[in-house]
Design an enzyme around this catalytic site. Structure first.
Site, PDB file in Angstrom:
ATOM      1  N   THR A 174     -48.592 -71.834 -48.574  1.00  0.00           N
ATOM      2  CA  THR A 174     -48.022 -70.909 -49.564  1.00  0.00           C
ATOM      3  C   THR A 174     -47.058 -71.674 -50.458  1.00  0.00           C
ATOM      4  O   THR A 174     -46.140 -72.342 -49.971  1.00  0.00           O
ATOM      5  CB  THR A 174     -47.310 -69.739 -48.864  1.00  0.00           C
ATOM      6  OG1 THR A 174     -48.276 -69.028 -48.096  1.00  0.00           O
ATOM      7  CG2 THR A 174     -46.672 -68.792 -49.868  1.00  0.00           C
ATOM      8  N   HIS A 277     -47.516 -62.831 -54.270  1.00  0.00           N
ATOM      9  CA  HIS A 277     -46.795 -62.521 -53.027  1.00  0.00           C
ATOM     10  C   HIS A 277     -46.463 -61.025 -52.961  1.00  0.00           C
ATOM     11  O   HIS A 277     -45.412 -60.620 -52.458  1.00  0.00           O
ATOM     12  CB  HIS A 277     -45.503 -63.359 -52.968  1.00  0.00           C
ATOM     13  CG  HIS A 277     -45.089 -63.745 -51.585  1.00  0.00           C
ATOM     14  ND1 HIS A 277     -45.345 -64.986 -51.046  1.00  0.00           N
ATOM     15  CD2 HIS A 277     -44.422 -63.072 -50.622  1.00  0.00           C
ATOM     16  CE1 HIS A 277     -44.835 -65.046 -49.814  1.00  0.00           C
ATOM     17  NE2 HIS A 277     -44.277 -63.891 -49.531  1.00  0.00           N
TER      18      HIS A 277
HETATM   19  C1  LIG Z   1     -43.541 -57.815 -45.060  1.00  0.00           C
HETATM   20  C2  LIG Z   1     -44.277 -58.918 -45.731  1.00  0.00           C
HETATM   21  C3  LIG Z   1     -44.169 -60.214 -45.226  1.00  0.00           C
HETATM   22  C4  LIG Z   1     -44.881 -61.258 -45.811  1.00  0.00           C
HETATM   23  N1  LIG Z   1     -44.823 -62.497 -45.253  1.00  0.00           N
HETATM   24  C5  LIG Z   1     -45.560 -63.506 -45.774  1.00  0.00           C
HETATM   25  C6  LIG Z   1     -45.594 -64.765 -45.155  1.00  0.00           C
HETATM   26  O1  LIG Z   1     -44.982 -64.976 -44.125  1.00  0.00           O
HETATM   27  N2  LIG Z   1     -46.325 -65.741 -45.739  1.00  0.00           N
HETATM   28  C7  LIG Z   1     -47.033 -65.542 -46.902  1.00  0.00           C
HETATM   29  O2  LIG Z   1     -47.674 -66.455 -47.407  1.00  0.00           O
HETATM   30  N3  LIG Z   1     -47.045 -64.340 -47.488  1.00  0.00           N
HETATM   31  C8  LIG Z   1     -46.328 -63.311 -46.949  1.00  0.00           C
HETATM   32  N4  LIG Z   1     -46.373 -62.083 -47.535  1.00  0.00           N
HETATM   33  C9  LIG Z   1     -47.213 -61.882 -48.738  1.00  0.00           C
HETATM   34  C10 LIG Z   1     -48.650 -61.482 -48.366  1.00  0.00           C
HETATM   35  O3  LIG Z   1     -49.357 -62.552 -47.812  1.00  0.00           O
HETATM   36  C11 LIG Z   1     -49.436 -61.021 -49.587  1.00  0.00           C
HETATM   37  O4  LIG Z   1     -49.395 -62.016 -50.588  1.00  0.00           O
HETATM   38  C12 LIG Z   1     -48.945 -59.718 -50.199  1.00  0.00           C
HETATM   39  O5  LIG Z   1     -48.468 -58.829 -49.224  1.00  0.00           O
HETATM   40  C13 LIG Z   1     -50.106 -59.095 -50.933  1.00  0.00           C
HETATM   41  O6  LIG Z   1     -49.725 -57.990 -51.593  1.00  0.00           O
HETATM   42  P1  LIG Z   1     -49.948 -56.491 -51.044  1.00  0.00           P
HETATM   43  O7  LIG Z   1     -48.894 -56.259 -50.018  1.00  0.00           O
HETATM   44  O8  LIG Z   1     -49.712 -55.744 -52.300  1.00  0.00           O
HETATM   45  O9  LIG Z   1     -51.343 -56.374 -50.491  1.00  0.00           O
HETATM   46  C14 LIG Z   1     -45.670 -61.009 -46.956  1.00  0.00           C
HETATM   47  C15 LIG Z   1     -45.788 -59.709 -47.446  1.00  0.00           C
HETATM   48  C16 LIG Z   1     -45.114 -58.669 -46.847  1.00  0.00           C
HETATM   49  C17 LIG Z   1     -45.289 -57.277 -47.398  1.00  0.00           C
HETATM   50  O1  LIG Z   2     -40.991 -61.713 -46.695  1.00  0.00           O
HETATM   51  C1  LIG Z   2     -41.814 -62.455 -47.229  1.00  0.00           C
HETATM   52  O2  LIG Z   2     -42.530 -62.049 -48.158  1.00  0.00           O
HETATM   53  C2  LIG Z   2     -41.972 -63.815 -46.786  1.00  0.00           C
HETATM   54  O3  LIG Z   2     -42.971 -64.347 -47.140  1.00  0.00           O
HETATM   55  C3  LIG Z   2     -40.997 -64.593 -46.014  1.00  0.00           C
HETATM   56  C4  LIG Z   2     -40.839 -65.937 -46.274  1.00  0.00           C
HETATM   57  C5  LIG Z   2     -39.949 -66.700 -45.566  1.00  0.00           C
HETATM   58  C6  LIG Z   2     -39.194 -66.126 -44.583  1.00  0.00           C
HETATM   59  C7  LIG Z   2     -39.351 -64.799 -44.311  1.00  0.00           C
HETATM   60  C8  LIG Z   2     -40.256 -64.033 -45.013  1.00  0.00           C
END
Ligand SMILES: Cc1cc2nc3c(=O)[nH]c(=O)nc-3n(C[C@H](O)[C@H](O)[C@H](O)COP(=O)(O)O)c2cc1C
Ligand SMILES: O=C(O)C(=O)c1ccccc1
Length: 386
Positions: A174, A277
């Protein structure tokens, strides 16, 4: 190939049982009522004034389909081919961290749902459970590992090696979260799941990481994670180094500019995830669907393109596929399913999304995911489109 006359996909949802929320708005409402404001706000919200979050939805709403008829759509092939394997649906689980926040079984429940549905599961670096625990819980699921680079790059290499060893089949690096976005809802709620320790899973048992800690107290782990997880120095040199250190295919997640997609290909990257994201990082960013066409053009079929951010129903998936994505990844919807009913809730959300997609492909006049590329799309005013 699915014969869609086998059973009515809509009527199976109309039963004597209490209904499960059928759309994203209903899901979000049910979860808001069920869990505390802190975790709910963390999951739901976008960065800043939430313009990116709105742009994501607006981008999907802007397109309309001009369907074709009289084309025998009784059999619809929804399968896709990615990195040498065929999957029954064009859906993936986007990497979402800290699932223990909404359910005790956290990522284990999601990976089990992924295994049951044969949908690839992308596990986050900042997950509540370790990647080895997920591999054990869902041994036959297709699992990819989402890597957050680390200030100590040996930790990043260690996690990538552990993922390969545990049977994960790709690394998703990412690139849009080198630091956390400006998330006002979390300030309002005074909520940080990182500080509560929900992100420890992959760090707790990493020998390279634990060797850097002064002791094995909870506070040391949390401080250690906070010091490592944000990595503003990340650059293309790191990408090339990672490529040397793993045998797995590498995808870059968070690509929005066609030039970055081009760089990815020039650097031997195997796939990209077009994503902002879920509107959680930079506010005021292009909707991910709006970024897609230019990227499809430069990539020109050389590597697979997955899209996420705002795919909340089957028709959204259809539009992204029609505009040239090879598959779509789902974020918040499955997290809401997990919060409501654990593994079963995740399965229900993904199944409804898939069933709507299947019906929609047929009603649009196509019989396969590839066939969607020939479907006419117009922008709101009926002028532009594809
Ligand atoms: C609560 C939460 C935590 C997330 N954590 C990560 C993560 O740890 N790593 C990452 O690459 N993307 C993370 N994302 C982004 C998701 O991979 C994704 O790009 C995004 O949720 C897509 O959009 P949507 O929620 O509208 O489907 C997170 C999203 C949410 C909602
Ligand atoms: O919350 C998030 O979207 C996420 O990707 C994240 C990234 C680093 C630490 C904790 C959460």
């Amino acid at each position: 190939m699915t014969n869609i006359t086998d059973g009515d996909l809509l009527l199976k949802n109309i039963t004597a049982q209490a209904p499960f929320p059928i759309c994203f708005a209903d899901l979000e409402k049910a979860v808001a009522e069920k869990i505390e404001a802190g975790p709910f706000g963390y999951i739901r919200s976008g960065a800043g004034g939430e313009q990116t979050l709105r742009n994501n939805r607006a981008a999907f709403e802007k397109y309309s389909i001009v369907p074709r008829f009289l084309n025998d759509v009784s059999n619809v092939d929804t399968s896709v081919h990615l990195f040498g394997k065929t999957y029954p649906t064009p859906l993936l689980f986007a990497p979402v961290g800290m699932n223990g926040m909404v359910h005790d079984e956290g990522e284990l429940a999601v990976a089990r749902a992924a295994q049951f549905l044969n949908i690839p599961y992308i596990q986050s670096t900042v997950s509540t459970f370790a990647l080895e625990e997920v591999a054990q819980a869902a041994p036959s699921a297709t699992k990819w590992f989402q890597l957050y680079w680390s200030t100590n790059e040996e930790i990043a290499f260690s996690m990538a090696a552990r993922a390969e060893e545990a049977g994960f089949e790709a690394i998703v690096l990412t690139v849009d979260t080198v630091m956390l976005g400006w998330r006002e809802e979390d300030v309002r709620n005074q909520f940080s799941p990182l500080k509560l320790g929900y992100a420890r899973g992959n760090y707790m048992n990493d020998p390279v990481f634990t060797a850097t800690l002064p002791d094995d107290s909870f506070e040391s782990y949390v401080q250690g994670v906070l010091q490592n997880v944000f990595h503003p120095t990340l650059n293309w040199e790191h990408v090339r180094e990672l490529k040397k250190r793993t045998n797995l295919p590498i995808l870059l997640k968070g690509i929005l500019h066609p030039e970055d997609a081009k760089h990815a290909i020039d650097n031997g990257i195997d796939g990209i995830i077009v994503s902002n994201h879920g509107g959680r990082q930079l506010d005021g960013v292009i909707g991910s669907l709006d970024a897609l066409p230019a990227i499809v053009k430069v990539v020109n079929g050389q590597i697979p393109i997955i899209l996420d951010s705002g795919v909340y129903r089957g028709m959204d998936a259809l539009k992204a596929l029609a505009l040239g994505a090879n598959a779509v990844a789902i974020g918040r919807p499955f997290v809401y399913g997990l919060a409501l009913e654990g593994q079963q809730g995740v399965e229900k959300v993904m199944t409804n999304l898939y069933d709507e997609l299947k019906v929609s492909i047929a009603l649009a006049g196509a019989t396969s995911v590839k066939g969607l590329r020939n479907i006419t799309l117009v922008k709101q005013d009926g002028t532009e489109g594809k």
